[in-house]
Design a protein around this motif. Structure first.
Motif, PDB file in Angstrom:
ATOM      1  N   LYS A 271       0.838  -1.195   0.000  1.00 19.59           N
ATOM      2  CA  LYS A 271       0.000   0.000   0.000  1.00 19.59           C
ATOM      3  C   LYS A 271       0.875   1.248   0.000  1.00 19.59           C
ATOM      4  O   LYS A 271       1.946   1.262   0.590  1.00 19.59           O
ATOM      5  CB  LYS A 271      -0.921   0.010   1.220  1.00 19.59           C
ATOM      6  CG  LYS A 271      -2.003  -1.065   1.199  1.00 19.59           C
ATOM      7  CD  LYS A 271      -2.935  -0.929   2.393  1.00 19.59           C
ATOM      8  CE  LYS A 271      -4.041  -1.973   2.347  1.00 19.59           C
ATOM      9  NZ  LYS A 271      -4.949  -1.853   3.516  1.00 19.59           N
ATOM     10  N   SER A 317      -2.968   5.628  -6.211  1.00 18.74           N
ATOM     11  CA  SER A 317      -3.999   4.770  -6.783  1.00 18.74           C
ATOM     12  C   SER A 317      -5.378   5.268  -6.383  1.00 18.74           C
ATOM     13  O   SER A 317      -5.542   6.024  -5.428  1.00 18.74           O
ATOM     14  CB  SER A 317      -3.819   3.325  -6.312  1.00 18.74           C
ATOM     15  OG  SER A 317      -3.989   3.229  -4.904  1.00 18.74           O
ATOM     16  N   ILE A 319      -9.739   3.846  -6.439  1.00 20.31           N
ATOM     17  CA  ILE A 319     -10.652   2.718  -6.622  1.00 20.31           C
ATOM     18  C   ILE A 319     -11.897   3.219  -7.348  1.00 20.31           C
ATOM     19  O   ILE A 319     -12.532   4.195  -6.935  1.00 20.31           O
ATOM     20  CB  ILE A 319     -11.036   2.092  -5.278  1.00 20.31           C
ATOM     21  CG1 ILE A 319      -9.793   1.541  -4.570  1.00 20.31           C
ATOM     22  CG2 ILE A 319     -12.065   0.980  -5.471  1.00 20.31           C
ATOM     23  CD1 ILE A 319     -10.064   0.993  -3.186  1.00 20.31           C
ATOM     24  N   THR A 324      -8.860  -1.178  -8.786  1.00 21.65           N
ATOM     25  CA  THR A 324      -7.852  -0.201  -8.388  1.00 21.65           C
ATOM     26  C   THR A 324      -7.059   0.241  -9.612  1.00 21.65           C
ATOM     27  O   THR A 324      -6.585  -0.604 -10.384  1.00 21.65           O
ATOM     28  CB  THR A 324      -6.901  -0.802  -7.344  1.00 21.65           C
ATOM     29  OG1 THR A 324      -7.664  -1.206  -6.196  1.00 21.65           O
ATOM     30  CG2 THR A 324      -5.855   0.222  -6.913  1.00 21.65           C
TER      31      THR A 324
END
Length: 337
Positions: A271, A317, A319, A324
Motif C-alpha cells: 500500500k 492509486s 478505486i 484499483t
C-alpha cells in the motif's frame, strides 16, 4: 538552525497495468537560502508543478532554486519527457528551462558537486532502452555538457549521492549485485568500490549525513526489507545499523542535522504510504513523526532549499467500479521539520 539536505532514493512503483521502473533525486550541497517566509512547522501546499502529472523524475536544488527533470507522463502518447522546470520559492513560481539532452527520460541517477549537477543513465520510455550516458548541468547559464559514459553498464534506478567532492552511484533495478562506483568530476573518471552488502536490490534509501552515506530498505529478492547500513567513503567500508521500523521501498528522504526523514513510499503490504519516519544517526534509533498531509504516494520527487524540503509529483492509486487504478499527481508541498 541546521541546514537541510535531501536525496530522493530510487523510487519504483509496480502496477499490474504498467511496467516497473525507478527514480532518483540528489541533494543540494550549496549554501542555499530559502527566501520565503518560514511558517509553522509541518506541511504546506505550494504552487502545483505546471506540466502534466508525472512520476520517476529527477530533482535537485542549486542557487536557491529547485529543479525537476524528465519523468514519465500518465498519457501513453507522451511517455518520453525531458523537460526541465525550475521552482523559485520566493515567488512560488515555476519556469520552463532548456530540455535535458541525454538519452534517459526517467529513473536517472545524479549528484551535485561544487555548483554543478551530474546526471545520467536511466530509461527512455520512447525506445524502451536503458542508457549509460552522463551529463554536466550548469544552472547559472542553463547549459549541458556531455561527459564520459558511465562504465558500469546501462541501467536505471540507481541510488546516487555526493560526499567529499565525489559522486557515488549504487546498484540498479533488476540487478542482484549492488555494485558501487565513485565519480571524480575533475578527471571525469569512475572507480569501482566495495559492493553494497544489504539485502535490498532496488528502490532503497540513499542519503548522506556528516560525510557518511546511509543506505537501506528497498525491495529484496523475495520481500520488502528493512535492513539499514552506514558507508564510510574514507575506508570504503559498510557497517550495519538498526533496522528501519517497518519494511518499505520508494520513499523520499531528506536530512536535518543528524536526523534522516523518510517520507511515503510503499510498505510491505504493498500500500502507498504517507507516514514519516525519523532516523537519528547520533543515537542509531528510529521514531515516527507527523504524517504527510497530501495523498499517499510513491515515485515522487523532491529537493531542499535552505531549511525547507519540497516534495511532490509521483503516483498513487484510486478505486473505481471495484477496481484499483494508478493515478499520477502534480501537487507540490513544502515541509519544515
Amino acid at each position: 538552525m541546521p541546514k537541510l539536505s535531501l536525496a530522493l532514493i530510487s523510487i519504483l512503483l509496480c502496477f499490474a497495468l504498467t511496467s516497473c521502473k525507478d527514480l532518483q533525486v540528489e541533494p543540494d550541497t550549496d549554501n542555499d537560502t530559502d527566501t520565503t517566509q518560514v511558517g509553522a512547522k509541518g506541511w504546506t501546499q505550494v504552487q502545483d508543478y505546471p506540466g502534466t502529472a508525472l512520476r520517476w523524475t529527477f530533482g535537485f536544488s542549486e542557487g536557491g532554486k529547485g529543479y525537476v527533470i524528465g519523468g514519465q507522463y500518465e498519457a501513453s502518447s507522451d511517455n518520453s519527457a525531458a523537460n526541465v522546470f525550475q521552482y523559485d520559492p520566493s515567488a512560488n513560481k515555476w519556469s520552463h528551462l532548456n530540455d535535458y539532452p541525454g538519452s534517459g527520460m526517467g529513473l536517472m541517477a545524479g549528484f551535485s558537486i561544487n555548483g554543478k549537477t551530474y546526471l545520467g543513465t536511466g530509461f527512455n520510455y520512447g525506445t524502451n532502452l536503458l542508457q549509460s550516458d552522463f551529463w554536466e548541468y550548469n544552472s547559472t547559464n542553463d547549459t549541458w555538457i556531455q561527459k564520459g559514459d558511465f562504465p558500469g553498464g546501462k541501467r536505471q534506478g540507481s541510488i546516487s549521492f555526493a560526499i567529499g567532492g565525489h559522486g557515488y552511484l549504487i546498484g540498479a533495478l533488476s540487478r542482484l549485485k549492488q555494485d558501487v562506483w565513485k565519480y571524480a568530476p575533475a578527471t571525469d573518471e569512475w572507480t569501482q568500490m566495495a559492493d553494497y552488502p544489504g539485502t535490498g536490490n532496488a528502490e532503497m534509501i540513499g542519503i548522506t549525513v556528516n560525510g557518511k552515506a546511509y543506505v537501506g530498505a528497498g525491495a529484496g529478492t523475495d520481500a520488502v526489507v528493512s535492513d539499514f547500513w552506514e558507508y564510510d567513503p574514507a575506508l570504503d567500508k559498510w557497517i550495519q545499523k538498526a533496522d528501519i521500523i517497518e519494511p518499505l521501498y520508494n520513499p523520499v528522504v531528506f536530512t536535518k542535522g543528524t536526523k534522516i526523514y523518510v517520507v511515503g513510499g510503499i510498505g510491505q503490504n504493498m500500500k502507498f504510504r504517507n507516514q514519516v519516519l525519523i532516523y537519528d544517526t547520533a543515537t542509531d534509533q528510529w521514531t515516527k513523526a507527523e504524517d504527510f498531509k497530501g495523498k499517499e504516494r510513491s515515485a515522487a520527487v523532491g529537493f531542499v532549499i535552505g531549511n525547507t524540503a519540497y516534495f511532490g509529483l509521483g503516483a498513487s492509486s484510486k478505486i473505481a467500479g471495484g477496481a484499483t487504478y494508478p493515478i499520477y499527481l502534480n501537487d507540490f508541498w513544502k515541509f519544515n521539520p
